[in-house]
Design a protein around this motif. Structure first.
Motif, mmCIF file in Angstrom:
data_model
loop_
_atom_site.group_PDB
_atom_site.id
_atom_site.type_symbol
_atom_site.label_atom_id
_atom_site.label_comp_id
_atom_site.label_asym_id
_atom_site.label_seq_id
_atom_site.Cartn_x
_atom_site.Cartn_y
_atom_site.Cartn_z
ATOM 1 N N LEU A 111 0.840 -1.192 0.000
ATOM 2 C CA LEU A 111 0.000 0.000 0.000
ATOM 3 C C LEU A 111 0.877 1.245 0.000
ATOM 4 N N ILE A 112 0.516 2.205 -0.873
ATOM 5 C CA ILE A 112 1.273 3.454 -0.967
ATOM 6 C C ILE A 112 0.362 4.603 -0.533
ATOM 7 N N GLY A 113 0.819 5.360 0.459
ATOM 8 C CA GLY A 113 0.007 6.472 0.991
ATOM 9 C C GLY A 113 -0.693 6.039 2.255
ATOM 10 N N CYS A 114 -0.106 6.426 3.415
ATOM 11 C CA CYS A 114 -0.648 5.967 4.726
ATOM 12 C C CYS A 114 -1.392 7.104 5.411
ATOM 13 N N GLY A 115 -2.226 7.805 4.682
ATOM 14 C CA GLY A 115 -2.895 8.966 5.254
ATOM 15 C C GLY A 115 -4.292 8.688 5.755
ATOM 16 N N PHE A 116 -5.155 9.689 5.598
ATOM 17 C CA PHE A 116 -6.485 9.666 6.211
ATOM 18 C C PHE A 116 -7.306 8.456 5.790
ATOM 19 N N PHE A 117 -7.558 8.336 4.468
ATOM 20 C CA PHE A 117 -8.505 7.283 4.078
ATOM 21 C C PHE A 117 -7.844 5.913 3.973
ATOM 22 N N ALA A 118 -6.518 5.923 3.836
ATOM 23 C CA ALA A 118 -5.793 4.650 3.702
ATOM 24 C C ALA A 118 -6.004 3.746 4.904
ATOM 25 N N GLN A 119 -6.319 4.324 6.046
ATOM 26 C CA GLN A 119 -6.533 3.488 7.244
ATOM 27 C C GLN A 119 -7.617 2.449 6.976
ATOM 28 N N CYS A 173 4.025 2.174 2.297
ATOM 29 C CA CYS A 173 4.970 3.227 1.900
ATOM 30 C C CYS A 173 4.313 4.584 2.068
ATOM 31 N N ASP A 174 5.042 5.511 2.659
ATOM 32 C CA ASP A 174 4.617 6.908 2.718
ATOM 33 C C ASP A 174 5.888 7.753 2.748
ATOM 34 N N ILE A 175 5.873 8.858 1.997
ATOM 35 C CA ILE A 175 7.071 9.712 1.972
ATOM 36 C C ILE A 175 7.329 10.315 3.352
ATOM 37 N N ASP A 176 6.283 10.322 4.188
ATOM 38 C CA ASP A 176 6.421 10.837 5.559
ATOM 39 C C ASP A 176 6.682 9.658 6.502
ATOM 40 N N ILE A 217 -2.745 2.099 -4.337
ATOM 41 C CA ILE A 217 -2.273 3.478 -4.232
ATOM 42 C C ILE A 217 -3.370 4.339 -3.608
ATOM 43 N N ALA A 218 -3.101 4.838 -2.399
ATOM 44 C CA ALA A 218 -4.095 5.631 -1.660
ATOM 45 C C ALA A 218 -3.555 7.029 -1.372
ATOM 46 N N THR A 219 -2.824 7.565 -2.343
ATOM 47 C CA THR A 219 -2.306 8.932 -2.226
ATOM 48 C C THR A 219 -3.291 9.901 -2.880
ATOM 49 N N GLN A 220 -3.022 11.195 -2.783
ATOM 50 C CA GLN A 220 -3.887 12.171 -3.447
ATOM 51 C C GLN A 220 -3.627 12.162 -4.956
ATOM 52 N N VAL A 221 -4.530 12.769 -5.696
ATOM 53 C CA VAL A 221 -4.580 12.586 -7.151
ATOM 54 C C VAL A 221 -3.313 13.052 -7.869
ATOM 55 N N ARG A 222 -2.601 14.053 -7.304
ATOM 56 C CA ARG A 222 -1.424 14.575 -8.020
ATOM 57 C C ARG A 222 -0.353 13.513 -8.240
ATOM 58 N N THR A 223 -0.351 12.481 -7.390
ATOM 59 C CA THR A 223 0.690 11.454 -7.476
ATOM 60 C C THR A 223 0.192 10.167 -8.120
ATOM 61 N N HIS A 224 -1.071 10.143 -8.567
ATOM 62 C CA HIS A 224 -1.571 8.879 -9.123
ATOM 63 C C HIS A 224 -0.820 8.498 -10.395
ATOM 64 N N LEU A 225 -0.651 9.443 -11.327
ATOM 65 C CA LEU A 225 0.000 9.106 -12.594
ATOM 66 C C LEU A 225 1.412 8.567 -12.401
ATOM 67 N N GLN A 264 -6.652 5.065 -6.026
ATOM 68 C CA GLN A 264 -7.826 5.728 -5.479
ATOM 69 C C GLN A 264 -8.409 6.701 -6.504
ATOM 70 N N LYS A 265 -9.674 7.100 -6.242
ATOM 71 C CA LYS A 265 -10.301 8.133 -7.060
ATOM 72 C C LYS A 265 -9.822 9.501 -6.545
ATOM 73 N N PRO A 266 -9.892 10.540 -7.291
ATOM 74 C CA PRO A 266 -10.118 10.531 -8.731
ATOM 75 C C PRO A 266 -8.934 9.916 -9.467
ATOM 76 N N PHE A 267 -9.219 9.236 -10.527
ATOM 77 C CA PHE A 267 -8.234 8.437 -11.256
ATOM 78 C C PHE A 267 -7.003 9.306 -11.578
ATOM 79 N N MET A 309 -14.530 16.521 -9.018
ATOM 80 C CA MET A 309 -13.380 15.619 -8.902
ATOM 81 C C MET A 309 -13.465 14.780 -7.623
ATOM 82 N N ASP A 310 -14.093 15.354 -6.576
ATOM 83 C CA ASP A 310 -14.156 14.591 -5.322
ATOM 84 C C ASP A 310 -15.399 13.724 -5.231
ATOM 85 N N LEU A 311 -16.552 14.334 -5.594
ATOM 86 C CA LEU A 311 -17.825 13.614 -5.466
ATOM 87 C C LEU A 311 -18.465 13.281 -6.806
HETATM 88 P P1 NAD Z 1 -3.988 12.172 2.701
HETATM 89 O O1 NAD Z 1 -3.259 13.391 2.249
HETATM 90 O O2 NAD Z 1 -4.556 12.111 4.074
HETATM 91 O O3 NAD Z 1 -3.042 10.891 2.528
HETATM 92 C C1 NAD Z 1 -2.208 10.738 1.400
HETATM 93 C C2 NAD Z 1 -0.848 10.220 1.883
HETATM 94 O O4 NAD Z 1 -0.018 9.961 0.755
HETATM 95 C C3 NAD Z 1 -0.072 11.231 2.757
HETATM 96 O O5 NAD Z 1 0.248 10.639 3.991
HETATM 97 C C4 NAD Z 1 1.193 11.550 1.940
HETATM 98 O O6 NAD Z 1 2.339 11.727 2.753
HETATM 99 C C5 NAD Z 1 1.310 10.298 1.090
HETATM 100 N N1 NAD Z 1 2.067 10.481 -0.141
HETATM 101 C C6 NAD Z 1 2.036 11.530 -0.988
HETATM 102 N N2 NAD Z 1 2.839 11.308 -2.046
HETATM 103 C C7 NAD Z 1 3.402 10.083 -1.859
HETATM 104 C C8 NAD Z 1 4.322 9.286 -2.596
HETATM 105 N N3 NAD Z 1 4.843 9.718 -3.759
HETATM 106 N N4 NAD Z 1 4.669 8.059 -2.105
HETATM 107 C C9 NAD Z 1 4.152 7.628 -0.935
HETATM 108 N N5 NAD Z 1 3.278 8.329 -0.178
HETATM 109 C C10 NAD Z 1 2.915 9.549 -0.645
HETATM 110 O O7 NAD Z 1 -5.135 11.922 1.617
HETATM 111 P P2 NAD Z 1 -6.551 11.171 1.812
HETATM 112 O O8 NAD Z 1 -7.578 12.145 2.300
HETATM 113 O O9 NAD Z 1 -6.338 9.908 2.539
HETATM 114 O O10 NAD Z 1 -6.958 10.877 0.272
HETATM 115 C C11 NAD Z 1 -6.195 10.008 -0.487
HETATM 116 C C12 NAD Z 1 -7.014 9.647 -1.724
HETATM 117 O O11 NAD Z 1 -8.174 8.926 -1.312
HETATM 118 C C13 NAD Z 1 -7.532 10.878 -2.476
HETATM 119 O O12 NAD Z 1 -7.405 10.648 -3.876
HETATM 120 C C14 NAD Z 1 -9.005 10.966 -2.083
HETATM 121 O O13 NAD Z 1 -9.825 11.500 -3.118
HETATM 122 C C15 NAD Z 1 -9.338 9.528 -1.854
HETATM 123 N N6 NAD Z 1 -10.452 9.329 -0.919
HETATM 124 C C16 NAD Z 1 -11.357 8.401 -1.275
HETATM 125 C C17 NAD Z 1 -12.427 8.136 -0.457
HETATM 126 C C18 NAD Z 1 -13.388 7.059 -0.895
HETATM 127 O O14 NAD Z 1 -12.940 6.077 -1.457
HETATM 128 N N7 NAD Z 1 -14.689 7.189 -0.686
HETATM 129 C C19 NAD Z 1 -12.607 8.828 0.752
HETATM 130 C C20 NAD Z 1 -11.627 9.788 1.116
HETATM 131 C C21 NAD Z 1 -10.545 10.014 0.270
#
Ligand code: NAD
Ligand code: 89V
Length: 340
Positions: free
Chosen positions: A9-17, A37-40, A73-81, A97-100, A177-179
């Protein structure tokens, strides 16, 4: 004995839990969460320790070190590509994760890369996997209301989404983009592909940068018409977060969903009320439990799809069709002008 699939799993933030708990719950189904994996490092380390996985702060190092059968991949959209292209280079079946993507150019590039490499690529688009909407789709498929010919699909809430996702305030392209990606996907699932769309966008909250309300009118290839809407600026009580409420009409009946995941089915003059409220999983909490349970269902679907060697329902190719509606809505917004 179920063959195990090593999951990263890449991106250990809010929704990744929620993703992390879902992959752990799917251990009996063969999901083996081996790496996060998380850059933080202040996010990567505690998550790795809590979920018993090796932790990394660099995705390339994780791909080079681990033998992954699936990456999420559960990071924000800027890093999806960049992350999707990295995963595909390593030949690892990928969910993002969405948005694609940030725009349809990025989405098309990822679809092309996955197709060229023959690597599984799907979007974690979970609204269609929420228990209430799975039930609505099942009712439609049963023929109980005939062929759907009109619908209203809405995600209207005043929930403080910014508390957990503060970055949403800064997005120039926000609610679609979000909803919009969610509710337009639901419209496609329930009423079929779309022929044309018009949209009105509003920014009703002066503290956000992008549009926070979208009202869209769709004509589906079937001839059905749907009103599809989403906002974080509703002030209704009780609040329906995080439920998508639908009204679907067909030749012989109707489906109306109510807050609390209750579904009213009118069929040939009789009314039935179905309780589609999902269980509150041990790691979930109301009202998020509807979304959280759908994360588990989505991840289970992805695991089964990868194991079976078939595309996910929300494959890259499928989600491109939903994303194209988002871009069309932005392009159409406000363009249909009166000519008195
Ligand atoms: P967030 O910012 O809380 O978490 C993203 C994590 O990714 C951060 O901890 C950041 O340090 C890490 N990160 C950034 N670039 C990275 C990289 N190159 N390598 C590794 N880690 C990296 O974001 P969030 O609110 O958890 O949202 C993440 C995605 O989930 C978004 O695209 C959001 O739209 C989506 N989301 C979806 C739902 C759903 O499925 N219903 C709900 C909430 C959020
Ligand atoms: O999907 C999302 O990004 C979240 C939601 C609460 C709608 O699930 O904002």
């Amino acid at each position: 004995m179920v063959k195990k699939i090593a999951v990263g799993l890449i991106g250990c933030g809010f929704f990744a839990q929620n993703h992390l708990h879902a992959w752990k719950d799917l251990a009996p189904d063969g999901a083996n969460l081996v790496a996060v994996c998380d850059i933080d490092p202040e996010k990567a380390r505690p998550v790795g320790e809590k979920f018993g996985a090796r932790w990394y702060t660099d995705a390339e190092t994780m791909f080079a070190t681990e033998r992954l059968g699936l990456v999420d991949i559960a990071t924000q959209v800027r890093t999806h590509l960049p992350l999707v292209e990295m995963a595909i280079r390593h030949g690892v079946p990928t969910i993002t994760q969405k948005p694609f993507g940030q725009n349809i150019g990025e989405v098309r590039r990822m679809v092309k890369a996955s197709r060229a490499a023959g690597v599984f690529l799907a979007v974690h688009e979970n609204f269609r996997f929420t228990r209430p909407l799975l039930k609505v789709a099942e009712i439609i498929k049963s023929g109980a209301i005939g062929t759907p010919n009109w619908a209203r699909i809405g995600f209207r809430t005043g929930y403080d989404i910014y508390a957990g996702q503060p970055y949403l305030r800064e997005e120039q392209r926000f609610i679609l983009m979000d909803l919009g990606v969610h509710v337009l996907d639901v419209a496609r699932v329930l009423l079929g592909e779309v022929e044309h769309i018009t949209a009105e966008l509003q920014r009703r909250n002066p503290t956000v940068k992008g549009e926070d309300t979208a009202t869209m009118l769709l004509r589906h290839a079937s001839g059905a018409v749907s009103v599809v809407e989403c906002t974080y600026e509703s002030r209704r009580v009780p609040d329906s977060f995080p439920e998508t409420l639908v009204e679907i009409e067909g030749e012989t009946g109707a489906i109306v969903s109510r807050i609390g995941s209750k579904i009213e089915v009118s069929s040939n003059g009789t009314l039935e009320v179905i309780d589609a409220d999902p269980p509150v999983l041990p790691w979930a909490a109301r009202p998020w439990h509807v979304a959280q349970e759908s994360v588990l269902t989505t991840c289970r679907h992805m695991l089964r799809s990868v194991r079976a060697g078939r595309p996910a329902d929300t494959s890259a190719e499928d989600n491109l069709k939903t994303f194209a509606l988002v871009e069309a809505a932005y392009e159409q917004a406000g363009k249909v002008r009166l000519k008195p």
